[in-house]
Design an enzyme around this catalytic site. Structure first.
Site, PDB file in Angstrom:
ATOM      1  N   GLN A 128       5.694  -1.276  -0.889  1.00 27.85           N
ATOM      2  CA  GLN A 128       4.884  -0.188  -0.335  1.00 27.85           C
ATOM      3  C   GLN A 128       3.617  -0.766   0.268  1.00 27.85           C
ATOM      4  OE1 GLN A 128       1.876   0.543  -1.906  1.00 27.85           O
ATOM      5  NE2 GLN A 128       1.262   2.466  -0.977  1.00 27.85           N
ATOM      6  N   TYR A 130      -0.077  -0.447   1.982  1.00 28.37           N
ATOM      7  CA  TYR A 130      -1.313   0.231   2.375  1.00 28.37           C
ATOM      8  C   TYR A 130      -1.847  -0.505   3.578  1.00 28.37           C
ATOM      9  CZ  TYR A 130      -1.699   3.353  -1.591  1.00 28.37           C
ATOM     10  OH  TYR A 130      -1.488   4.360  -2.472  1.00 28.37           O
ATOM     11  N   THR A 156       2.672   4.307   2.917  1.00 29.61           N
ATOM     12  CA  THR A 156       2.031   5.506   2.368  1.00 29.61           C
ATOM     13  C   THR A 156       1.012   6.016   3.378  1.00 29.61           C
ATOM     14  OG1 THR A 156       2.362   4.772   0.102  1.00 29.61           O
ATOM     15  CG2 THR A 156       0.636   6.400   0.457  1.00 29.61           C
ATOM     16  N   ARG A 165     -11.072  10.891  -8.250  1.00 29.91           N
ATOM     17  CA  ARG A 165     -10.596  11.205  -9.603  1.00 29.91           C
ATOM     18  C   ARG A 165     -11.770  10.923 -10.533  1.00 29.91           C
ATOM     19  NH1 ARG A 165      -6.190   7.355  -7.492  1.00 29.91           N
ATOM     20  NH2 ARG A 165      -5.377   8.611  -5.815  1.00 29.91           N
ATOM     21  N   LYS A 252       5.847   7.852   3.432  1.00 29.87           N
ATOM     22  CA  LYS A 252       5.578   8.614   2.206  1.00 29.87           C
ATOM     23  C   LYS A 252       4.262   9.363   2.324  1.00 29.87           C
ATOM     24  CE  LYS A 252       4.812   7.633  -2.717  1.00 29.87           C
ATOM     25  NZ  LYS A 252       3.346   7.696  -2.741  1.00 29.87           N
ATOM     26  N   HIS A 276       1.174  12.711  -3.421  1.00 25.47           N
ATOM     27  CA  HIS A 276       0.638  11.569  -4.146  1.00 25.47           C
ATOM     28  C   HIS A 276       0.368  11.923  -5.617  1.00 25.47           C
ATOM     29  CE1 HIS A 276      -1.013   7.515  -2.832  1.00 25.47           C
ATOM     30  NE2 HIS A 276      -1.256   7.500  -4.115  1.00 25.47           N
ATOM     31  N   ARG A 279      -3.026  13.370  -6.485  1.00 23.89           N
ATOM     32  CA  ARG A 279      -4.166  12.446  -6.607  1.00 23.89           C
ATOM     33  C   ARG A 279      -5.002  12.382  -5.345  1.00 23.89           C
ATOM     34  NH1 ARG A 279      -2.964   8.901 -10.779  1.00 23.89           N
ATOM     35  NH2 ARG A 279      -3.896   7.041  -9.873  1.00 23.89           N
TER      36      ARG A 279
HETATM   37  C1  GLV Z   1      -3.019   4.764  -5.649  1.00 27.27           C
HETATM   38  O1  GLV Z   1      -2.018   4.858  -5.003  1.00 27.27           O
HETATM   39  C2  GLV Z   1      -3.560   5.767  -6.473  1.00 27.27           C
HETATM   40  O2  GLV Z   1      -3.124   6.918  -6.397  1.00 27.27           O
HETATM   41  O3  GLV Z   1      -4.463   5.432  -7.258  1.00 27.27           O
END
Ligand code: GLV
Length: 387
Positions: A128, A130, A156, A165, A252, A276, A279
């Site tokens: 995957q 980034y 992604t 978060r 994705k 995701h 997230r």
């Molecule tokens: C990374 O893909 C994350 O969601 O922390």
């Protein structure tokens, strides 16, 4: 070994054994976590139709995902920091997936590197990507994936910047953890994890450290994603990446029919309907609600898969019955890994397979490729009663 009969059992053991910082990283959504919660509770809204007096012998959950044979329509999703949940986590999960006959996806944000995973497995895995601002890094990482015999590139699209978060900020998330008082106090209670970590040299972001330029603190995931990830990623760049890679391409993070059509147009082999795991954009609908409008929009132009919220074989069955050709699981296997390493990932796959297989049979089917929406009871307006 404790008796494990559900993914929830693995979750409970994982919670006890993993450092708080990494447990929280896994078990979080962004902002209010509404989408994170909806992802699982919306699966529960869908019910199954029980059929009787149907021959249930000789069942099969085998199918294909992007042309690859799979033991069931489930692939291990890319998950950041997997090698912090358990020492050598990516290698162990890749081995468990290989033995079970499902694909493993290594993330760019892994602890074990592409080369490490290739050296410890015998079949091709997926990588995957980034997309970073550093173009040399991008070219080199694609070449490294080719050299490691990676069989599909998963790009992604929903993480040009990291969703916030709260727990990760409060915990000072880093790999390896910094020796603060709070971390030392918590790690002192995690002897199993600590012994594993002492026994491995893989404790940093293996694909990044020594490969990417100008990363000020590579242990600080939040800071380096902000510094390095390319916020300018667009469809032109995705086409460039497609050409650089030249192999099977999976996109994705698609949640809208228009984006799905674009992905099909540029020739993706599969798309993953995904928010995701809740997230990124909190407030997005669950991915199971987003699935049908996307299927309607793309028809057979591209394979449609789904992730976010899958914690059981019944969830897999529901997604496939709705029309997804495949699914990806993230947290469900991380719980297993953090609970008991490779054996825990195998256990998670066994639990999901058993639930999928039995539920399919109770719904009157013997072959997963023949399951249709007829087995579902879906609340009216489930996928589209929104303005
Ligand atoms: C990374 O893909 C994350 O969601 O922390």
């Amino acid at each position: 070994m404790p008796v494990v009969t559900t993914i929830d059992d693995l979750h409970r053991i994982y919670r006890r054994r993993a450092p708080k910082m990494f447990y929280d990283y896994c078990e979080t959504g962004s902002w209010t976590e509404q989408t994170f919660r909806d992802n699982t509770s919306d699966f529960a809204e869908i019910r199954l139709r029980q059929r009787v007096a149907v021959d249930m012998s000789d069942r099969s959950t085998r199918t294909t995902m992007a042309g690859e044979e799979v033991a069931m329509p489930v692939a291990l999703a890319p998950v950041g920091l997997t090698g912090m949940q358990h020492a050598d986590g990516e290698i162990l999960a890749a081995k468990a997936a290989e033995n079970f006959g499902v694909p493993f996806t290594l993330t760019t944000m892994s602890i074990c590197s592409i080369e490490d995973v290739a050296a410890h497995t015998t079949k091709p895995f997926w990588f995957q990507l980034y997309v970073m601002r550093d173009r040399d890094f991008l070219r080199r990482v694609i070449d490294r994936a080719k050299a490691a015999n990676v069989s599909a590139l998963v790009v992604t699209l929903d993480l040009q910047m990291l969703g916030q978060r709260h727990k990760d900020i409060k915990n000072g998330l880093s790999a390896p953890p910094k020796p603060t008082l709070a971390n030392i106090a918590n790690l002192a209670t995690k002897w199993r994890w600590g012994l594993g970590m002492l026994g491995t040299k893989r404790r940093q972001f293996g694909n990044i450290v020594g490969h990417a330029q100008g990363v000020s603190d590579p242990s600080d995931l939040i800071a380096w994603t902000a510094e390095q990830f390319d916020p300018a990623l667009d469809w032109d760049q995705i086409e460039e990446i497609r050409d650089m890679w030249g192999g099977t391409l999976i996109l994705k993070g698609i949640m809208e029919p228009e984006d799905a059509k674009m992905a099909a147009k540029i020739g993706a082999d599969a798309i993953v309907v995904s928010n995701h795991g809740g997230r990124q954009l909190d407030g997005a609908v669950s991915s199971i609600r987003a699935l049908e409008p996307i299927l309607d929009a793309v028809g057979d132009a591209v394979e449609v898969w789904i992730d976010s919220g899958i914690r059981s074989g019944q969830d897999v069955l529901k997604a496939v019955a709705m029309g997804a050709k495949g699914t990806m699981i993230g947290r469900a296997y991380i719980y297993g890994l953090g609970a008991m390493g490779e054996a825990g990932v195998t256990k998670a796959l066994e639990v999901i397979h058993m639930e999928l297989d039995k539920s399919m049979a109770f719904c009157g089917h013997r072959d997963i490729t023949e399951v249709t929406r007829d087995i579902l009871r879906v609340p009216r307006g489930f996928s589209g009663d929104w303005d």
